[in-house]
Scaffold this active site. Structure first.
Site, short mmCIF file in Angstrom:
data_model
loop_
_atom_site.label_atom_id
_atom_site.label_comp_id
_atom_site.label_asym_id
_atom_site.label_seq_id
_atom_site.Cartn_x
_atom_site.Cartn_y
_atom_site.Cartn_z
NE ARG A 1 -7.16 1.82 -6.26
CZ ARG A 1 -6.09 2.02 -5.54
NH1 ARG A 1 -5.02 2.55 -6.08
NH2 ARG A 1 -6.06 1.72 -4.26
CG ASP B 1 -2.06 0.93 1.15
OD1 ASP B 1 -2.28 1.49 0.06
OD2 ASP B 1 -2.75 1.12 2.16
CG HIS C 1 0.26 2.26 -9.31
ND1 HIS C 1 0.02 1.82 -8.03
CD2 HIS C 1 -0.84 2.98 -9.67
CE1 HIS C 1 -1.17 2.24 -7.63
NE2 HIS C 1 -1.70 2.95 -8.60
CG LEU D 1 10.13 -16.11 -3.58
CD1 LEU D 1 9.88 -16.23 -2.09
CD2 LEU D 1 10.41 -14.65 -3.93
NE ARG E 1 -3.14 -1.71 4.18
CZ ARG E 1 -4.36 -1.84 3.69
NH1 ARG E 1 -5.13 -2.81 4.11
NH2 ARG E 1 -4.82 -0.99 2.79
C1 FPP Z 1 -1.98 0.24 -3.36
O1 FPP Z 1 -1.46 1.54 -3.27
C2 FPP Z 1 -1.36 -0.42 -4.49
C3 FPP Z 1 -2.03 -0.98 -5.53
C4 FPP Z 1 -3.48 -1.00 -5.66
C5 FPP Z 1 -1.29 -1.58 -6.66
C6 FPP Z 1 -0.14 -2.40 -6.25
C7 FPP Z 1 0.63 -2.77 -7.42
C8 FPP Z 1 1.97 -2.75 -7.50
C9 FPP Z 1 2.86 -2.38 -6.38
C10 FPP Z 1 2.66 -3.12 -8.76
C11 FPP Z 1 2.62 -4.60 -8.96
C12 FPP Z 1 3.54 -4.94 -10.02
C13 FPP Z 1 3.57 -6.08 -10.69
C14 FPP Z 1 4.63 -6.32 -11.65
C15 FPP Z 1 2.55 -7.12 -10.54
P1 FPP Z 1 -2.47 2.75 -3.45
O2 FPP Z 1 -2.53 3.10 -4.89
O3 FPP Z 1 -3.79 2.41 -2.84
O4 FPP Z 1 -1.75 3.87 -2.64
P2 FPP Z 1 -2.46 5.04 -1.81
O5 FPP Z 1 -3.28 4.36 -0.74
O6 FPP Z 1 -1.31 5.81 -1.29
O7 FPP Z 1 -3.30 5.80 -2.78
#
Ligand code: FPP
Length: 232
Positions: A65, A14, A31, A125, A179
């Site tokens: 989203r 997150d 992201h 892994l 988390r």
């Molecule tokens: C939450 O942060 C994150 C997500 C919804 C997306 C997570 C995805 C990745 C880290 C990339 C994954 C990559 C691969 C290659 C599979 P948020 O956007 O809710 O953050 P915020 O709460 O600060 O807005």
């Protein structure tokens, strides 16, 4: 570090959006930085003989989203695997996924499945991406499967073991759930598998969560007294 790492670690990644906002960047930049961190933490976990690392990449709730953000999230696996599939193969990391990937754009699903196929023989892994995943959805589909087996008399009763075998994931119980970014909730992630997980919530955003912070979580995990309901 001299301690043993937990076998199965799950992470709710997150804070990508807040990380980006803090730097006056678009959420998509957060992201992208988050996906770079998937590589960093996966390599570190693999080096330290973690068996499974399950990462929440897209939840069943993330459909809410904006289109632009979702489209970027759907593009990320292509960017990520193009850059890192050779390294993952070399490092003996096996890519798997859980979730209803069929609802993803065809190309995104194909790229993830291709990474799974290319690393299927690896024995290090298990890097499991939760994509279009929801814990309740997983439990409902498992209940449907188990009921069907019962109806067809393939099983005599629905035991915990039988039910668990009907879940989406081949993964075991989670030992440690992390988390990032300060929220203290589990957001529909691996609801069945976290029954006895230790949970650690850290304040830093996912893109900044590095090997040292990961190791600090492992250290805290070892200070917890895991009793599994008994007395120890
Ligand atoms: C939450 O942060 C994150 C997500 C919804 C997306 C997570 C995805 C990745 C880290 C990339 C994954 C990559 C691969 C290659 C599979 P948020 O956007 O809710 O953050 P915020 O709460 O600060 O807005």
């Amino acid at each position: 570090m001299s301690f043993e790492y937990p076998k199965h670690i799950a992470i709710i990644m997150d804070g990508n959006g807040r990380w980006a906002k803090a730097q006056n960047k678009p959420r998509t930049a957060g992201h992208l930085a988050g996906s770079e961190n998937v590589r960093r933490i996966a390599l570190h976990a693999n080096r330290n003989h973690v068996k499974s690392l399950t990462l929440y990449a897209f939840s069943t709730e993330n459909w809410a989203r904006p289109e632009e953000e979702k489209n970027y999230l759907f593009k990320l696996p292509a960017i990520f695997f193009k850059k890192y599939i050779a390294e993952l193969k070399r490092e003996n990391i096996r890519v798997t996924y859980i979730g209803e990937i069929e609802r993803f754009p065809q190309n995104t699903a194909r790229i993830i499945k291709d990474a799974v196929a290319q690393t299927a023989e690896n024995t290090g892994l298990n890097l499991c991406l939760a994509v279009n995943y929801g814990g309740r959805r997983e439990i409902v589909t498992a209940a449907q499967k188990a009921a069907e087996k019962l109806q067809k008399k393939e099983i005599e009763e629905i035991t915990e073991e039988e039910f668990a075998s009907c879940l989406m994931s081949e993964t075991s119980d989670v030992d440690l759930l992390i988390r990032t970014s300060g929220e203290i909730r589990v957001s529909n992630f691996l609801l069945w598998q976290i029954a006895y997980a230790e949970m650690i919530f850290v304040s830093c955003a996912w893109p900044d969560f590095d090997e040292n912070q990961f190791d600090e979580c492992i250290c805290e995990f070892h200070h917890r007294n895991r009793r599994f309901g008994g007395l120890k």
